[in-house]
Design a protein around this motif. Structure first.
Motif, short mmCIF file in Angstrom:
data_model
loop_
_atom_site.label_atom_id
_atom_site.label_comp_id
_atom_site.label_asym_id
_atom_site.label_seq_id
_atom_site.Cartn_x
_atom_site.Cartn_y
_atom_site.Cartn_z
N ALA A 1 0.84 -1.21 0.00
CA ALA A 1 0.00 0.00 0.00
C ALA A 1 0.87 1.26 0.00
O ALA A 1 0.62 2.20 -0.76
N LEU A 2 1.91 1.25 0.83
CA LEU A 2 2.79 2.42 0.90
C LEU A 2 3.57 2.60 -0.41
O LEU A 2 3.80 3.72 -0.87
N MET A 3 3.97 1.48 -1.01
CA MET A 3 4.67 1.57 -2.30
C MET A 3 3.77 2.19 -3.37
O MET A 3 4.20 3.08 -4.12
N LEU A 4 2.54 1.72 -3.44
CA LEU A 4 1.61 2.24 -4.45
C LEU A 4 1.32 3.73 -4.21
O LEU A 4 1.34 4.54 -5.14
N ALA A 5 1.06 4.07 -2.94
CA ALA A 5 0.77 5.48 -2.64
C ALA A 5 1.98 6.36 -2.96
O ALA A 5 1.83 7.48 -3.48
N GLY A 6 3.17 5.83 -2.70
CA GLY A 6 4.40 6.58 -3.00
C GLY A 6 4.58 6.80 -4.48
O GLY A 6 5.28 7.73 -4.91
N ALA A 7 3.96 5.93 -5.29
CA ALA A 7 4.06 6.06 -6.75
C ALA A 7 2.91 6.91 -7.31
O ALA A 7 2.73 6.97 -8.52
N GLY A 8 2.13 7.51 -6.43
CA GLY A 8 1.07 8.41 -6.89
C GLY A 8 -0.28 7.77 -7.07
O GLY A 8 -1.22 8.42 -7.56
N VAL A 9 -0.41 6.50 -6.68
CA VAL A 9 -1.69 5.81 -6.80
C VAL A 9 -2.59 6.21 -5.62
O VAL A 9 -2.10 6.30 -4.48
N GLU A 10 -3.86 6.45 -5.87
CA GLU A 10 -4.82 6.68 -4.79
C GLU A 10 -5.19 5.33 -4.20
O GLU A 10 -5.72 4.46 -4.92
N VAL A 11 -4.89 5.13 -2.93
CA VAL A 11 -5.00 3.81 -2.32
C VAL A 11 -6.08 3.79 -1.23
O VAL A 11 -6.17 4.71 -0.42
N PHE A 12 -6.87 2.72 -1.23
CA PHE A 12 -7.83 2.44 -0.16
C PHE A 12 -7.32 1.19 0.57
O PHE A 12 -7.07 0.17 -0.07
#
Ligand SMILES: CCCCCCC/C=C/C(=O)SCCNC(=O)CCNC(=O)[C@H](O)C(C)(C)COP(=O)(O)OP(=O)(O)OC[C@H]1O[C@@H](n2cnc3c(N)ncnc32)[C@H](O)[C@@H]1OP(=O)(O)O
Ligand SMILES: NC(=O)C1=CN([C@@H]2O[C@H](COP(=O)(O)OP(=O)(O)OC[C@H]3O[C@@H](n4cnc5c(N)ncnc54)[C@H](OP(=O)(O)O)[C@@H]3O)[C@@H](O)[C@H]2O)C=CC1
Length: 269
Positions: free
Chosen positions: A31-42
């Protein structure tokens, strides 16, 4: 968690993702990796305060949504909330699952149901609810389900988890065939031994189990958390656009060893 894994063709396949099990261990790291790449994460898990802590840790966009994935109504409510503003969520990571070590004859019906519920039934409800609006809208999507090296390696003490994860991988192959023509990719990531809060509490802190595992890993050590992130980033990226129904095993070769826990759970006379 570094977003450096997403570079070049390895850009996320979409800009919104729902991650179950996103409050701890492997799901949290992803989740943190995706959010760090600019993805909106739930992020979805049972305990809201743990989800909120992960959201607070990230500079990106992480929204906590509490749900037990064994409860289909709660899963529906979480997706409904995630879809409220941006519509169907194209990326799914299911890392939520639970297991405990116990000799098979000591696993009660309720204990078997708890593990299969969180490792097979629940993930199906998550996949189904994720896919419905995407299929309805004809929107492409990609799911990565966290399985386990246990899906293809029998280990004494883990009959419930092994059966559920093998079922999960069969489910993934079935859905890849059924939904592939309609634009959805479904893959699984199968970890071996990784030190996480849940796995340490449930198994790795038990010395004989830890040592038996270590003895049977050809690479001679547990995995480091960032060693799962590269394979996960690949499966969730555009670079994996032609990959579906696949299991990527990341276990230091453990699945090649014959009887990892044999000495820990000897047969009863
Ligand atoms: C070759 C490669 C090998 C790789 C091996 C690595 C495999 C790693 C697998 C992992 O999954 S690691 C992730 C670990 N993380 C967690 O497990 C965290 C979450 N855990 C849980 O949620 C629980 O463990 C749970 C039991 C799965 C679910 O919890 P739930 O809240 O539903 O449980 P309860 O209501 O407390 O109990 C339900 C039922 O289960 C029985 N039970 C629970 N714990 C144990 C135990 N330690 N031993 C025996 N039985 C247990 C409990 O007694 C209840 O049974 P009944 O009373 O209904 O009979
Ligand atoms: N670590 C390892 O060695 C291995 C792990 N795996 C797999 O990796 C995945 C992640 O495990 P790991 O990070 O180690 O475990 P953790 O226990 O550290 O994390 C589990 C996460 O899932 C959530 N969760 C558990 N059960 C449910 C549920 N019923 N509904 C919703 N959320 C739930 C937890 O939050 P909360 O408790 O608040 O609900 C937590 O966020 C699992 O699928 C596991 O089977 C596979 C092989 C080895």
């Amino acid at each position: 968690m570094s977003s450096a894994y997403f570079q070049g063709p390895w850009v996320p396949a979409a800009d919104r993702a729902l991650v179950t099990g996103g409050s701890s261990g492997i799901g949290r790291d992803i989740a943190l990796m995706l959010a760090g790449a600019g993805v909106e994460v739930f992020v979805v898990g049972r305990r809201m305060e743990r989800l909120e802590a992960v959201a607070a840790e990230s500079d990106g966009s992480i929204t906590p949504l509490a749900a037990d994935i064994r409860d289909a109504d709660a899963v529906d409510a979480a997706f409904t909330a995630a879809e409220a503003e941006g519509g169907p969520v194209p990326l799914l990571v299911n890392a939520a699952s639970g297991a405990f070590l116990a000799a098979a004859e000591d696993i009660s019906p309720g204990g078997f149901a708890a593990v299969v519920g969180s490792s097979l039934n629940g993930p199906f409800q998550v996949l189904r609810r994720w896919a419905q609006p995407l299929l309805g809208a004809g929107t492409p999507g990609a799911a990565m389900m966290v399985s386990s090296a246990l899906a293809e390696r029998e280990v004494p003490g883990a009959a419930h988890s092994s059966a559920a994860k093998a079922g999960l991988e069969a489910l993934i192959r079935s859905l890849a065939v059924e939904w592939g023509p309609r634009g959805l990719r479904i893959n699984s990531l199968a970890p071996g031994a990784f030190s996480t809060e849940g796995a340490d509490a449930g198994m790795w802190s038990f010395g004989p189990v830890h040592d038996a595992a270590l003895d049977n890993i050809p690479l001679g050590r547990f995995g480091a958390s960032d060693e799962l992130l590269g394979p996960a980033a690949f499966l969730l990226s555009r670079a994996a656009g032609y990959v579906t129904g696949a299991t990527v095993v990341v276990d230091g070769g453990w699945h090649l060893s014959p009887h990892p826990f044999g000495s820990v759970f000897p047969p009863r006379g």
